[in-house]
Design an enzyme around this catalytic site. Sequence first.
Site, PDB file in Angstrom:
ATOM      1  CB  SER A  15    -106.913 -12.642  20.567  1.00  0.00           C
ATOM      2  OG  SER A  15    -107.034 -12.345  21.926  1.00  0.00           O
ATOM      3  CG  LEU A  16    -106.321 -18.402  19.697  1.00  0.00           C
ATOM      4  CD1 LEU A  16    -105.595 -19.341  18.737  1.00  0.00           C
ATOM      5  CD2 LEU A  16    -107.391 -19.166  20.464  1.00  0.00           C
ATOM      6  CD  GLU A  68    -107.712 -26.194  13.732  1.00  0.00           C
ATOM      7  OE1 GLU A  68    -107.604 -25.012  13.361  1.00  0.00           O
ATOM      8  OE2 GLU A  68    -108.756 -26.675  14.184  1.00  0.00           O
ATOM      9  CE  LYS A 127    -100.675 -17.786  16.169  1.00  0.00           C
ATOM     10  NZ  LYS A 127    -101.350 -16.827  15.372  1.00  0.00           N
ATOM     11  NE  ARG A 135    -108.925 -11.016  16.410  1.00  0.00           N
ATOM     12  CZ  ARG A 135    -108.798 -10.191  17.439  1.00  0.00           C
ATOM     13  NH1 ARG A 135    -108.469  -8.938  17.231  1.00  0.00           N
ATOM     14  NH2 ARG A 135    -108.996 -10.611  18.666  1.00  0.00           N
ATOM     15  CE  LYS A 150    -108.627 -23.797  16.627  1.00  0.00           C
ATOM     16  NZ  LYS A 150    -109.167 -23.574  15.281  1.00  0.00           N
ATOM     17  CB  CYS A 184     -70.639   7.497  -9.567  1.00  0.00           C
ATOM     18  SG  CYS A 184     -71.793   8.464  -8.586  1.00  0.00           S
ATOM     19  CB  CYS A 224     -76.370   7.890  -6.081  1.00  0.00           C
ATOM     20  SG  CYS A 224     -75.295   8.516  -7.387  1.00  0.00           S
TER      21      CYS A 224
HETATM   22  S1  IVH Z   1    -108.642 -20.319  16.102  1.00  0.00           S
HETATM   23  C1  IVH Z   1    -111.124 -18.489  19.410  1.00  0.00           C
HETATM   24  N1  IVH Z   1    -107.122 -21.596  14.364  1.00  0.00           N
HETATM   25  O1  IVH Z   1    -104.156 -16.853  15.077  1.00  0.00           O
HETATM   26  C2  IVH Z   1    -110.506 -19.092  18.205  1.00  0.00           C
HETATM   27  N2  IVH Z   1    -106.686 -19.291  14.758  1.00  0.00           N
HETATM   28  O2  IVH Z   1    -103.303 -15.852  17.682  1.00  0.00           O
HETATM   29  C3  IVH Z   1    -109.535 -18.180  17.554  1.00  0.00           C
HETATM   30  N3  IVH Z   1    -104.867 -18.359  13.383  1.00  0.00           N
HETATM   31  O3  IVH Z   1    -106.755 -14.514  15.478  1.00  0.00           O
HETATM   32  C4  IVH Z   1    -108.927 -18.614  16.308  1.00  0.00           C
HETATM   33  N4  IVH Z   1    -104.392 -20.209  12.297  1.00  0.00           N
HETATM   34  O4  IVH Z   1    -105.992 -15.089  13.073  1.00  0.00           O
HETATM   35  C5  IVH Z   1    -107.379 -20.423  14.970  1.00  0.00           C
HETATM   36  N5  IVH Z   1    -105.875 -22.828  12.825  1.00  0.00           N
HETATM   37  C6  IVH Z   1    -106.139 -21.669  13.442  1.00  0.00           C
HETATM   38  C7  IVH Z   1    -105.400 -20.502  13.159  1.00  0.00           C
HETATM   39  C8  IVH Z   1    -105.701 -19.320  13.840  1.00  0.00           C
HETATM   40  C9  IVH Z   1    -104.096 -18.924  12.448  1.00  0.00           C
HETATM   41  C10 IVH Z   1    -104.759 -16.945  13.806  1.00  0.00           C
HETATM   42  C11 IVH Z   1    -106.083 -16.224  13.920  1.00  0.00           C
HETATM   43  C12 IVH Z   1    -106.168 -15.773  15.352  1.00  0.00           C
HETATM   44  C13 IVH Z   1    -104.733 -15.773  15.775  1.00  0.00           C
HETATM   45  C14 IVH Z   1    -104.629 -15.945  17.266  1.00  0.00           C
END
Ligand code: IVH
Length: 718
Positions: free
Chosen positions: A85-86, A133, A135, A156, A311, A432, A447
């Site tokens: 996850s991020l 990018e 999200k 996932r 990133k 009614c 109703c």
């Molecule tokens: S990178 C380690 N890029 O956001 C790299 N994630 O909050 C992890 N997501 O689980 C993912 N757009 O489902 C990446 N351009 C994008 C994204 C993205 C949406 C989602 C993804 C991830 C979640 C994390």
Amino acid sequence: MAQAPAAAAARAAELRPLITRAAHAYYVLDAPVMEDAVYDRLLRELEQLEREHPELHRPDSPTLRVGGAPASRFESVAHRIGLLSLDNAFDLGELRAWHERLQRVLEKARTAGATESPETAPQGQTEQALVSELKIDGNALALSYEDGVLVRAATRGDGSRGEEITANVRTIRTVPLRLQLERPPAWVEVRGEAFIPSATFEAINRERVAAGEPAFANPRNACAGTLRQLDPAVVARRRLDFFAYTLHLPPDAAQAPASQWQALDWLRQAGFRVNPNARRCPDLSAVEAFVEEWSERRHGLPYATDGVVVKLDDLALQERAGFTQKAPRWAIALKYPAEEAPSRLIRLTSQVGRTGVVTPVAEFEAVALAGTSVSRATLHNADRLAELDLHTSDTIVVRKAGEIIPEVVRVLPELRPEGAVPLSLPSACPVCGSPLVREDGEAATRCVNSSCPAILRGSLRHWVSKAALDVDGLGSRLIEQLVDKRLVRSIADLYRLDAALLASLERMGEKSAANLMAALEASRQRPWSRLLHGLGIHHVGQVNARALASAFPGVAELAAAAQEAPETVTAVHGIGDEIVQSLQQWFATPANQALLRDLAGLGLPLAGSSGNERASGDPGEAVPASSPLAGKSVVLTGTLPDMSREQARDLIEAAGGRVTGSVSRRTSLVVAGDEAGGKLAKARELGVTVIDQAQLQALLSGALSEGAGEDAADAGAA
Ligand code: IVH
């Protein structure tokens, strides 16, 4: 006529890449290279070849896009490479703090490892490029390719194990089933986001509401629910989409990208849809400009986004930065604040729907949210209302969830005026006046007065809607007049109206009255699947109504089956216990029985006129007169070696046959596959002819080649 195996194989080998390229041009590049009709013909030709020569099936065949056989459950699978996850940042300050931490980590790693890899070490003070990018607000997918072919797709899950949903993901047109690469690496792992475009989401919800089913709260939930559908054909209809964003290759892969930016390009070259709005940013201030720019622009996109993912571009540096316990240090998700705004409650009203469900609605001072003005929001049900603890004149916080549906997030009790009174749902129907009912364990308050004008208005609106009886010229205003003046007290009354009376109503004249009379007359000719949909039975939307109408000759048979042999109803594709219960309840209600008698007396089509109403529903489709299956009643049982039940059903119906759920003396044929049980025994007992898949295909190819024309042969493809 079926081709010789060698010729068929050669033709299939020619068609597969051609169709795949055309689909990629259409769905991914948005630049069609072929007319739709030509594409359809070629795809159907390939489908037919695969039907006649099951050995020609391939895991990357473009024919899989329409959805294969339903699954009974999903397998749990380990990801080859875990899905992390991020970490989140909620403002630019947190973004800068992340960036500073990252610089420190890189600097430390550089000094420690400088002697080992001087060529990739960042020099001096130069900032490292970053990729910004959007999200995408959807659901992460892990796609596994082996030798260039999609072999597995998984959710996932917990990051290390997910659910295997390959058949569902194959229906997503923007996921390549085969990579467009000359020499694909031995394996490729791709990560990306599956999502439902906003317009599709709204259409799905409209259909669900029309079928009396609860709407999805937002596109992400709708997408998650769709990915976990057991029937890939349902997934295919929902039109999911996919953006790829992460690539993993074997360590020895040739021409592996050295940066995220190059990886996005690699993915694009390989045939994926990559979000076009990503930007390579030379430094953090360029990232900040991107974040600023898209905070408004994103509202104009046809899909939901909830932030920006930043990133580190250089993959070698990513590796150097490494990971914390749960997330990479080299990336961060900057979340846009949810679109929320305060407002003042003006009043609480309630709406009575076609099924009698009463929904509380908050009306408040208009506020601008995600680019539109909002002044009403549904509060769903009595529980939600109680949870909010809403009082008169409260200040409330309003949000557009998933940027689409307005909702009341909470109230601010600090700002509550003195003497404010708590609000709850009324105890009597606002339309009614009859007492409202809430059953134990049910969220909905209803109703239950079947002649409540609100329910009647809703039922009439549904009956005349495009997908049901499609009565042109009978809008909401006119329905309201007809109900209020008590000219129409049931659906059946519509067919007792006369032109003179209609012409005397507000905003009506002789011409429009005559047109409406003609439209009502025309609506009597609709196939009975439309009528079944129009009755508004809970869970029986357009799709289920078609499936039921093609399995049962008419309402009487369906009602009898629901009561006496429910297993014959659940045998219909897509129909489960919940739907059967709903049918049982509906048919057992005296007012509904009276309505059916009334409609029958008026000559409405309560049964299929030709006895072979097809899955596609509408009349006018050619059925081969000479077909050996014309008018035959066929029962499918067991698992056929390489046809799903739905495919078989579609083919039989296209050839003029009717697929029914149970075996009786009137059954013409039983098609038995593996593990056929009781139905096969019954057929033997009654002396009904039993055939296998190969024999069925022989019958079909006879039926479909004898002047049946392309239309009939094609119906199995849809
Ligand atoms: S990178 C380690 N890029 O956001 C790299 N994630 O909050 C992890 N997501 O689980 C993912 N757009 O489902 C990446 N351009 C994008 C994204 C993205 C949406 C989602 C993804 C991830 C979640 C994390």
